[in-house]
Write an enzyme that holds these catalytic residues in place. Structure first.
Site, short mmCIF file in Angstrom:
data_model
loop_
_atom_site.label_atom_id
_atom_site.label_comp_id
_atom_site.label_asym_id
_atom_site.label_seq_id
_atom_site.Cartn_x
_atom_site.Cartn_y
_atom_site.Cartn_z
N SER A 173 -12.76 -8.00 -24.94
CA SER A 173 -12.27 -8.87 -23.87
C SER A 173 -10.89 -9.36 -24.28
O SER A 173 -10.02 -8.55 -24.59
CB SER A 173 -13.26 -10.01 -23.62
OG SER A 173 -12.84 -10.83 -22.55
N THR A 174 -10.68 -10.67 -24.35
CA THR A 174 -9.37 -11.22 -24.67
C THR A 174 -8.85 -10.68 -26.00
O THR A 174 -9.52 -10.78 -27.02
CB THR A 174 -9.44 -12.76 -24.75
OG1 THR A 174 -10.02 -13.26 -23.55
CG2 THR A 174 -8.06 -13.36 -24.94
N HIS A 200 -12.89 -6.02 -20.67
CA HIS A 200 -12.76 -7.01 -19.60
C HIS A 200 -11.30 -7.38 -19.42
O HIS A 200 -10.63 -7.81 -20.37
CB HIS A 200 -13.59 -8.26 -19.93
CG HIS A 200 -15.05 -8.00 -19.96
ND1 HIS A 200 -15.73 -7.52 -18.85
CD2 HIS A 200 -15.97 -8.11 -20.95
CE1 HIS A 200 -17.02 -7.37 -19.16
NE2 HIS A 200 -17.19 -7.70 -20.43
N MET A 290 -14.04 -13.53 -25.56
CA MET A 290 -14.82 -14.73 -25.30
C MET A 290 -16.24 -14.38 -24.89
O MET A 290 -16.50 -13.30 -24.36
CB MET A 290 -14.17 -15.56 -24.20
CG MET A 290 -12.82 -16.15 -24.57
SD MET A 290 -12.12 -17.13 -23.23
CE MET A 290 -10.67 -17.81 -24.03
N ASP A 293 -20.85 -11.10 -24.09
CA ASP A 293 -21.19 -9.85 -23.41
C ASP A 293 -21.35 -8.72 -24.41
O ASP A 293 -20.56 -8.58 -25.34
CB ASP A 293 -20.11 -9.48 -22.39
CG ASP A 293 -20.49 -8.25 -21.58
OD1 ASP A 293 -21.68 -8.12 -21.23
OD2 ASP A 293 -19.61 -7.41 -21.32
#
Length: 355
Positions: A173-174, A200, A290, A293
């Site tokens: 993600s991030t 993501h 973050m 998931d």
């Protein structure tokens, strides 16, 4: 969470500056502390004002958003949210290079001033900036990083899996785009293992991310298509707003079933399908990001005999997803991105020897 989030807006358009100021100042808890019109001014104002977050345009006079990001991250590390236009490939390439240089994420620039468009962009930008304001960024030096020490002990001898590796599945993600570039860029062009990824990212930028990644690493990268087969040395990325799973024979299935914990695509859905189809021949990798998931799916993969790698805390932009997986007790190894790449290279070598 900060009581007041102090924002520096960087954009050469007076109109866009006014729109962004109105967006933030119309929401409690935000204050615009400065507006820069070019990259040089952005670097100077970041050092002087010390904002909590910077919104960074990428096409700027004198110094573009990529170079401004590099300089800010090497002198005054600050969470940077890149604001880009998703319809121009050149803009997206600059945006993803800025993320690789230390920016946290990218959001779409408003395409118009219609109320629906304005509200959607406002909600997305405000939410993103609020989340990114909590990220603790570190200095990114502009010099080339030291060469990674080659560790032949990573899955090269007795610790190697008992089965030839059939698939590598990753979740990020991030901070993920830059880390994925580093890991995948360290793999050989003749990699004999398929790779599938859930990254993501803001909707509308996934295709651009795939094209950018394809242009900067030796492996072939593309968005996954429903019904296609995974292939050795090919990287498939989950498209926007659909779950990507794998069925028997490594066939991709894209589904519009409900989001999992608010996310679609869900890394957990991918890992669960990988556990079912590939079991002990699969490697799952959880990277910076973050939330949690993918962790439930990695647990299923580990129970099926697969291997699990997690990115180390010191190398993560956000130590969220890997931390949860480590605390769950399902991770075989905690590694830096360079070490993950080396471990996968060794696995590929073991696979060839066992072929």
């Amino acid at each position: 969470m900060k009581d007041i989030i102090r924002i520096l807006i960087v954009d050469d358009s007076p109109l866009i500056q006014r729109i962004l100021v109105n967006m933030f100042e119309g929401v409690p808890g935000f204050r615009v502390v400065g507006q820069a019109r070019d990259g040089e001014e952005a670097v100077q104002m970041a050092a002087r004002l010390r904002p909590d977050v910077i919104t960074m345009d990428i096409r700027l006079p004198h110094m573009d958003g990529l170079e401004a990001t590099r300089r800010i991250m090497s002198t005054t590390p600050t969470p940077i949210v890149v604001v880009a236009n998703s319809i121009y490939e050149a803009d997206m390439n600059i945006a993803f290079n800025a993320i690789a240089a230390g920016a946290l994420t990218v959001v779409e620039k408003s395409r118009g001033l219609e109320p629906a468009d304005y509200d959607a962009v406002c909600d997305q930008l405000v939410t993103t900036v609020r989340l990114m304001s909590e990220v603790q960024v570190v200095t990114r030096w502009p010099t080339r990083s030291k060469k990674q020490e080659v560790r032949d002990d990573l899955y090269s001898t007795s610790d190697a899996p008992q089965f030839p590796i059939g698939l590598i599945a990753m979740a990020a993600s991030t901070g993920g785009p830059g880390v994925l570039r580093q890991i995948l860029g360290g793999l050989p062009v003749d990699l004999g293992i398929p790779v599938v990824i859930v990254q993501h990212i803001t909707q509308g930028f996934t295709q651009g991310f795939a094209r950018w990644l394809d242009s900067v690493i030796p492996l072939r990268v593309a968005l996954a298509k429903n019904g296609e087969s995974v292939a050795p040395g090919r990287v498939l990325i989950a498209p926007d707003d659909v779950h990507m799973t794998l069925t028997a024979g490594g066939i991709v299935r894209l589904e519009e079933s409900p989001p999992v914990n608010g996310l679609r695509p869900s890394a957990t859905r991918l890992f669960e399908s990988v556990a079912k189809i590939y079991g002990p021949t699969a490697v799952g990798v959880v990277l910076t990001g973050m939330g949690d998931d993918g962790v439930d799916g990695l647990e299923a993969l580990r129970q099926a005999g697969g291997r699990v790698m997690a990115q180390s805390e010191e190398s993560c932009v956000v130590f969220g997803m890997p931390k949860v997986a480590i605390e769950r007790g399902i991770v075989n190894q905690v590694l830096t991105p360079g070490e993950i790449a080396q471990a996968l290279v060794n696995l590929n070598g073991n696979r060839k020897q066992g072929a």
